[in-house]
Structure formats: C-alpha cells, structure tokens
Design an enzyme around this catalytic site. Structure first.
Site, PDB file in Angstrom:
ATOM      1  N   GLY A 108       6.640   5.649   7.779  1.00 24.85           N
ATOM      2  CA  GLY A 108       5.880   6.881   7.584  1.00 24.85           C
ATOM      3  C   GLY A 108       5.967   7.735   8.826  1.00 24.85           C
ATOM      4  O   GLY A 108       6.926   7.641   9.597  1.00 24.85           O
ATOM      5  N   SER A 109       4.945   8.549   9.044  1.00 24.27           N
ATOM      6  CA  SER A 109       4.986   9.498  10.153  1.00 24.27           C
ATOM      7  C   SER A 109       4.741   8.788  11.491  1.00 24.27           C
ATOM      8  O   SER A 109       4.189   7.679  11.542  1.00 24.27           O
ATOM      9  CB  SER A 109       3.932  10.581   9.928  1.00 24.27           C
ATOM     10  OG  SER A 109       2.653   9.991   9.906  1.00 24.27           O
ATOM     11  N   CYS A 112      13.871  10.970   6.274  1.00 23.30           N
ATOM     12  CA  CYS A 112      13.694  10.764   7.712  1.00 23.30           C
ATOM     13  C   CYS A 112      15.007  10.998   8.442  1.00 23.30           C
ATOM     14  O   CYS A 112      15.008  11.283   9.626  1.00 23.30           O
ATOM     15  CB  CYS A 112      13.172   9.364   7.976  1.00 23.30           C
ATOM     16  SG  CYS A 112      14.190   8.100   7.228  1.00 23.30           S
ATOM     17  N   GLU A 156       8.996   2.153  11.001  1.00 17.64           N
ATOM     18  CA  GLU A 156      10.045   3.174  10.956  1.00 17.64           C
ATOM     19  C   GLU A 156       9.357   4.512  10.805  1.00 17.64           C
ATOM     20  O   GLU A 156       8.572   4.707   9.865  1.00 17.64           O
ATOM     21  CB  GLU A 156      10.991   2.938   9.769  1.00 17.64           C
ATOM     22  CG  GLU A 156      11.866   1.723   9.917  1.00 17.64           C
ATOM     23  CD  GLU A 156      12.754   1.770  11.145  1.00 17.64           C
ATOM     24  OE1 GLU A 156      13.063   2.879  11.629  1.00 17.64           O
ATOM     25  OE2 GLU A 156      13.103   0.695  11.654  1.00 17.64           O
ATOM     26  N   LYS A 180       0.874  -1.172   0.000  1.00 15.09           N
ATOM     27  CA  LYS A 180       0.000   0.000   0.000  1.00 15.09           C
ATOM     28  C   LYS A 180       0.912   1.223   0.000  1.00 15.09           C
ATOM     29  O   LYS A 180       1.412   1.641   1.047  1.00 15.09           O
ATOM     30  CB  LYS A 180      -0.879  -0.030   1.245  1.00 15.09           C
ATOM     31  CG  LYS A 180      -2.242   0.596   1.100  1.00 15.09           C
ATOM     32  CD  LYS A 180      -2.234   2.038   0.698  1.00 15.09           C
ATOM     33  CE  LYS A 180      -1.781   2.948   1.792  1.00 15.09           C
ATOM     34  NZ  LYS A 180      -1.472   4.315   1.318  1.00 15.09           N
TER      35      LYS A 180
HETATM   36  P1  NAD Z   1       2.296   9.132   6.405  1.00 22.32           P
HETATM   37  O1  NAD Z   1       2.421   8.622   7.786  1.00 22.32           O
HETATM   38  O2  NAD Z   1       1.341  10.225   6.136  1.00 22.32           O
HETATM   39  O3  NAD Z   1       1.870   7.926   5.433  1.00 22.32           O
HETATM   40  C1  NAD Z   1       2.615   6.727   5.383  1.00 22.32           C
HETATM   41  C2  NAD Z   1       1.749   5.630   4.812  1.00 22.32           C
HETATM   42  O4  NAD Z   1       0.713   5.314   5.743  1.00 22.32           O
HETATM   43  C3  NAD Z   1       1.036   6.022   3.514  1.00 22.32           C
HETATM   44  O5  NAD Z   1       1.034   4.911   2.660  1.00 22.32           O
HETATM   45  C4  NAD Z   1      -0.357   6.364   4.001  1.00 22.32           C
HETATM   46  O6  NAD Z   1      -1.338   6.286   2.998  1.00 22.32           O
HETATM   47  C5  NAD Z   1      -0.560   5.319   5.074  1.00 22.32           C
HETATM   48  N1  NAD Z   1      -1.584   5.623   6.075  1.00 22.32           N
HETATM   49  C6  NAD Z   1      -2.084   6.827   6.420  1.00 22.32           C
HETATM   50  N2  NAD Z   1      -2.993   6.678   7.417  1.00 22.32           N
HETATM   51  C7  NAD Z   1      -3.053   5.352   7.697  1.00 22.32           C
HETATM   52  C8  NAD Z   1      -3.805   4.593   8.641  1.00 22.32           C
HETATM   53  N3  NAD Z   1      -4.640   5.156   9.498  1.00 22.32           N
HETATM   54  N4  NAD Z   1      -3.598   3.248   8.672  1.00 22.32           N
HETATM   55  C9  NAD Z   1      -2.716   2.657   7.837  1.00 22.32           C
HETATM   56  N5  NAD Z   1      -1.985   3.338   6.907  1.00 22.32           N
HETATM   57  C10 NAD Z   1      -2.157   4.680   6.850  1.00 22.32           C
HETATM   58  O7  NAD Z   1       3.788   9.525   5.942  1.00 22.32           O
HETATM   59  P2  NAD Z   1       4.257  10.179   4.559  1.00 22.32           P
HETATM   60  O8  NAD Z   1       3.864  11.613   4.548  1.00 22.32           O
HETATM   61  O9  NAD Z   1       3.869   9.328   3.411  1.00 22.32           O
HETATM   62  O10 NAD Z   1       5.859  10.069   4.690  1.00 22.32           O
HETATM   63  C11 NAD Z   1       6.637  10.977   5.395  1.00 22.32           C
HETATM   64  C12 NAD Z   1       6.967  10.419   6.770  1.00 22.32           C
HETATM   65  O11 NAD Z   1       7.654   9.189   6.631  1.00 22.32           O
HETATM   66  C13 NAD Z   1       7.898  11.294   7.576  1.00 22.32           C
HETATM   67  O12 NAD Z   1       7.437  11.371   8.899  1.00 22.32           O
HETATM   68  C14 NAD Z   1       9.234  10.562   7.528  1.00 22.32           C
HETATM   69  O13 NAD Z   1      10.104  10.796   8.612  1.00 22.32           O
HETATM   70  C15 NAD Z   1       8.771   9.178   7.503  1.00 22.32           C
HETATM   71  N6  NAD Z   1       9.832   8.292   6.982  1.00 22.32           N
HETATM   72  C16 NAD Z   1      10.501   7.497   7.874  1.00 22.32           C
HETATM   73  C17 NAD Z   1      11.536   6.689   7.425  1.00 22.32           C
HETATM   74  C18 NAD Z   1      12.278   5.796   8.379  1.00 22.32           C
HETATM   75  O14 NAD Z   1      12.859   4.825   7.920  1.00 22.32           O
HETATM   76  N7  NAD Z   1      12.281   6.087   9.670  1.00 22.32           N
HETATM   77  C19 NAD Z   1      11.867   6.673   6.070  1.00 22.32           C
HETATM   78  C20 NAD Z   1      11.152   7.498   5.191  1.00 22.32           C
HETATM   79  C21 NAD Z   1      10.135   8.287   5.672  1.00 22.32           C
END
Ligand code: NAD
Length: 459
Positions: A203-204, A259, A225, A156
């Site tokens: 993600g976040s 990140c 992560e 996803k």
């Molecule tokens: P996000 O958290 O908005 O989304 C990440 C993913 O989660 C997307 O696919 C999104 O559609 C999905 N999602 C959203 N709500 C959800 C829910 N309720 N249940 C399940 N899935 C859901 O993050 P983003 O804006 O796509 O990416 C940026 C973030 O990712 C930043 O915070 C960054 O630090 C982080 N990031 C972390 C790493 C790491 O390895 N630590 C690497 C890259 C990015």
C-alpha cells in the site's frame, strides 16, 4: 460499521456493502486461523498443492465474471482486468508446486560425527493487508505462498477492493479458517498486525511505515511494498516511437495507478524534443474512457479524493511555471476521469517530483548526459521501478547497474514484472524480504537448525 465500495466509473453504482469485521472480529478471525493452522500444515504437501490448484481452476472457470468485477469495482480497463485474472490463476498454479519443494537441507558437522539439518517451518497465521489496485493478484501473490508453506491466512483487503477479495476467497474454497477475509479499514488492519504471527503489507508509504513499526514492535517478521516515483530514462539512440508507446502505456495504463507506473520521464540530450512530440501524440491516443471497453487503456482514477489531489497538483505546478504539454484537466463525464497528462518545466521541489500521485500524470525532465539522468532518477526515496530506453547494450547495462530501483526494465514500460521473480524496490519503496518467487517462500517460514548426534556420543 459497514464497508461500501462504489464503482469509480459510475459513482452511483454500489458494488458491495458489508459489515466491517471490527477490531474484535479481526482478532477472532486470527484465532480461528490459528486453530485451523496445524490441520492445514499437517494435511501434507499433496493436499495443500491440490487445494491451490483448485483455486487456480476456480479462477479460470470464472474468468469472465472476475474480469467484469474488477472493471466495475476498481475501474481497471477490461483488457488489463482480463490479464490480472489470468495472472491470478497462474500465481495459484505456480505456488501449487511449492509444497513439494525441499523444506531444508542436510549439512556436515564442523567436527566429529552427527548430522546437521536446517528445516523451514511456517509461522502460524499470516496477516495480509492489501491495496485496491490489483484486487485479485496482490491478495493471491501473498496468500498463495503463505498457504503453500503451511500458514493459514487472514486477509484485510482495501475497502475499495472488498467485493473482489470476498469473491476470490469464496472461489478458492479452502477449508474453514484457512483463508479468511476481514472487510474493513485502518482499525481492522491495525488489529490484524496486533494479532498475526507474520505480516505482509502492500500500500502507500505512510501506512506501510506505520505497519512496519507496529509489527517490528511486536517482534514479528514483516514485509512491506509501498509507493514508487518511477523514472524512465530515454537516450537519444533509442527507437523514440517505440519508447513513446511504452511510456504512454506506463503513464496512462490503468490511469497510472500501478506502483510501477512511470511518473518522471528523463530525456537525455537531443532526445528531448522528438520524445516530447512523440509522447504527446502517444498520450493523445490513450484518452481516458469507459473501462468496460476492451480498447480503453486509461480508465478512471479510484475516487473523488484522488481526482481532486491530481487536478490540484497539476494546477499548482502550472501556477509555479510548468507547461502542460498534453492533458491537464478532468474529463467532462460522470465518474473520476483525468486526462493523461504530460508536464514540463516543473520545479524540482514541486510535490509532483517528490511524492507519488498515483494518476495518469508524468513530468518530462531534461538531462545533459546519462550521469545526470541517473542522478535525477535516483533523487527520490521511492525507488521502486525504472525503465531505460536505448539501442546500446553498454549504456543499458551501465544504467541498470547504477539506478537505485529494485526493478529495471530495458526497452519496456516500467510497469510489469513476471510473477515468479523477486518483486520490490529500495529505500522507502520496500521493507524486508522481496515478494514473489523463492524469496517470499523463505519470508513465510523460519529456519531452524537441528543437530543430531549418535546416541551415547560424549560431547
Ligand atoms: P493504502 O496505504 O491507503 O491502504 C493499503 C491497505 O492498508 C488497505 O487495506 C488499508 O485499508 C490498510 N490500512 C490503512 N490504514 C491502516 C493502518 N493504520 N494500519 C493497518 N492497515 C491500514 O493504499 P491504497 O490506496 O489501498 O493503495 C495504493 C498504494 O499502494 C499506492 O501507494 C501504491 O504505490 C501502493 N502499491 C504498492 C505496490 C508495491 O508492490 N510496491 C503494489 C501496489 C500498490
């Protein structure tokens, strides 16, 4: 419902519009993946290795097209986009060796005759949820190890990276049901966590914590992560010109949307003044510009909401007494461009020093001694990566030992780590097993202990 992805450098440019999978469509994709899994695992190590090698070759054969798609869909500058494509191919190749690795070990019984075996086996369907900022590399560094050890995968991707994910899966050319992309957002992500056998999220922080809670509630393994608030510690003995160049790359590279980007620069003692001067100069040499230009380091941020959040935070820091040493404004051109920005005098409780902002913005902080610098660096829940800049090996080792971050780089930008080493942070930055390397192969398999006794043994 549809998923639409627009170019952040040219918001009128619709990169892709597709039907969202929906919750029911996601559950159905998991069922197809579950049906395909015994065949994929049963095909054997050679077949899985060959399939992963084919994916690497397909990525390499389409490198130019993929780099251009990354530039267009997520605004990553071309030089970094090319690097991501090369890394993606390398990750597929690296994990193409994994099917041949031992899947267990033989052990001596504690007493008596017999043989003890430990053997790892895949869970079934791996549900992968990924962000937009590495739209090929992150899906690959989750999918390739999951597939190598015999799971099938439902991916996803973030809506903003939909076109990249769909093209990656198409190029990988795996058998039906083995790697399925479900376009969508939170509803599809939630449905995937509700149906998969193992979950890997990037993600976040807020979304990651919700995913961890939901997966844990189902009793399935989960790794997450999440965001970082990464610090760079600069000692007075550092090569300050070199440090400033590394910091500018870590702050402004890809508009700070990694990140592992640096958002706090901690200057120790007499390093403060000369570092501030060198860093202002280095950031001035990386203006935000066209991501399609191979010389660009800082492209656009991902969207209007990100831009508004960044300029709002800079404004509120200013209102709270902060000084803008360089940058601080939106760039006057179409698209979502923010100037690489360095602030000083930001109050400790200001959101810029508490939350991840994911933009080309950093705060310069003074520290009297290394101890104070380490305490400042560790004063966050988001301890993902850190860098230390010094010529003194003892200082470097002492700082590396005491910093909380999961990844520490000496005399290098905080961003970047080799793809075959464990990747992850501490505290709120990560949950569960490390990604990459052997750690992730263990994560995608469960260990079972098998006891064999000679037939007729009385015990
Ligand atoms: P996000 O958290 O908005 O989304 C990440 C993913 O989660 C997307 O696919 C999104 O559609 C999905 N999602 C959203 N709500 C959800 C829910 N309720 N249940 C399940 N899935 C859901 O993050 P983003 O804006 O796509 O990416 C940026 C973030 O990712 C930043 O915070 C960054 O630090 C982080 N990031 C972390 C790493 C790491 O390895 N630590 C690497 C890259 C990015």
């Amino acid at each position: 419902m549809t998923v639409s992805s627009y170019s952040p450098a040219d918001p009128g440019d619709l990169v892709v519009r597709v039907e969202a999978a929906g919750a029911a469509g996601t559950a159905a994709a998991v069922e197809r993946a579950r049906a395909a899994q015994p065949g994929w695992r049963g095909a054997g190590a050679a077949a899985r290795s060959a399939a992963l090698t084919h994916a690497a070759e397909a990525v390499e054969a389409h490198a130019g097209e993929l780099a251009a798609l990354i530039v267009r869909e997520v605004g990553k500058p071309l030089a970094e986009a090319r690097g991501e494509v090369a890394r993606t191919a390398a990750i597929w190749r690296y994990y193409a060796q994994a099917p041949y690795a031992p899947s267990g070990a033989a052990h001596e019984p504690a007493a008596g005759e017999g043989l003890l075996l430990t053997r790892r086996r895949p869970y079934g369907v791996a549900g992968l949820i990924t962000p937009w900022n590495f739209p090929l590399a992150i899906p690959t560094w989750k999918a390739a190890p999951a597939l190598a050890v015999g799971n099938t995968v439902v991916l996803k991707p973030a809506p903003e990276g939909t076109a990249c994910a769909l093209r990656l899966a198409e190029l990988a050319g795996l058998p039906a049901g083995v790697l399925t992309v479900v376009p969508g957002g939170a509803a599809e992500g939630g449905a995937l966590v509700a149906a998969a056998d193992v979950v890997s999220f990037t993600g976040s922080t807020a979304v990651g914590q919700a995913v961890v809670a939901a997966a844990t509630g189902r009793g399935i393994p989960v790794q997450a992560e999440m965001g970082g608030l990464n610090a760079a510690v600069v000692l007075p003995d550092a090569d300050l010109g070199q440090a400033a160049a590394h910091l500018a790359a870590a702050i402004a590279g890809y508009a700070g949307q990694k990140c592992t980007a640096t958002s706090r620069v901690i200057a120790v003692g007499s390093a403060y003044e000369p570092l501030a001067e060198a860093l202002v100069k280095a950031l001035g040499a990386t203006p935000a510009g066209d991501p399609g230009d191979p010389a660009t380091v800082c492209g656009p941020v991902i969207g209007e909401a990100a831009l508004t959040r960044l300029t709002g935070a800079i404004g509120s820091a200013r209102a709270a007494g902060a000084e803008v040493l360089t940058g601080g404004a939106r760039v006057d051109r179409p698209g979502w461009f923010v100037e690489p920005t360095l602030l000083a005098g930001v109050p400790a409780e200001h959101p810029l020093l508490v939350e991840e902002f994911f933009g080309p913005v950093a705060v310069l902080l003074p520290a009297a001694y290394l101890d104070e610098a380490v305490a400042l660096a560790n004063g966050t829940r988001h301890s993902l990566a850190a860098s230390v800049h010094t010529r003194d090996l003892d200082t470097a080792l002492a700082a590396a030992d005491r910093l909380d971050a999961g990844m520490i780089r000496i005399n290098a930008p905080s961003s970047g780590v080799d793809f075959h080493l464990p990747f992850g942070g501490t505290k709120s930055a990560s949950h569960g097993a490390r990604e990459q390397g052997q750690a992730v192969l263990d994560f995608f398999t469960a260990s079972r202990t098998v006891t064999l006794l000679p037939a007729g043994t009385a015990r």
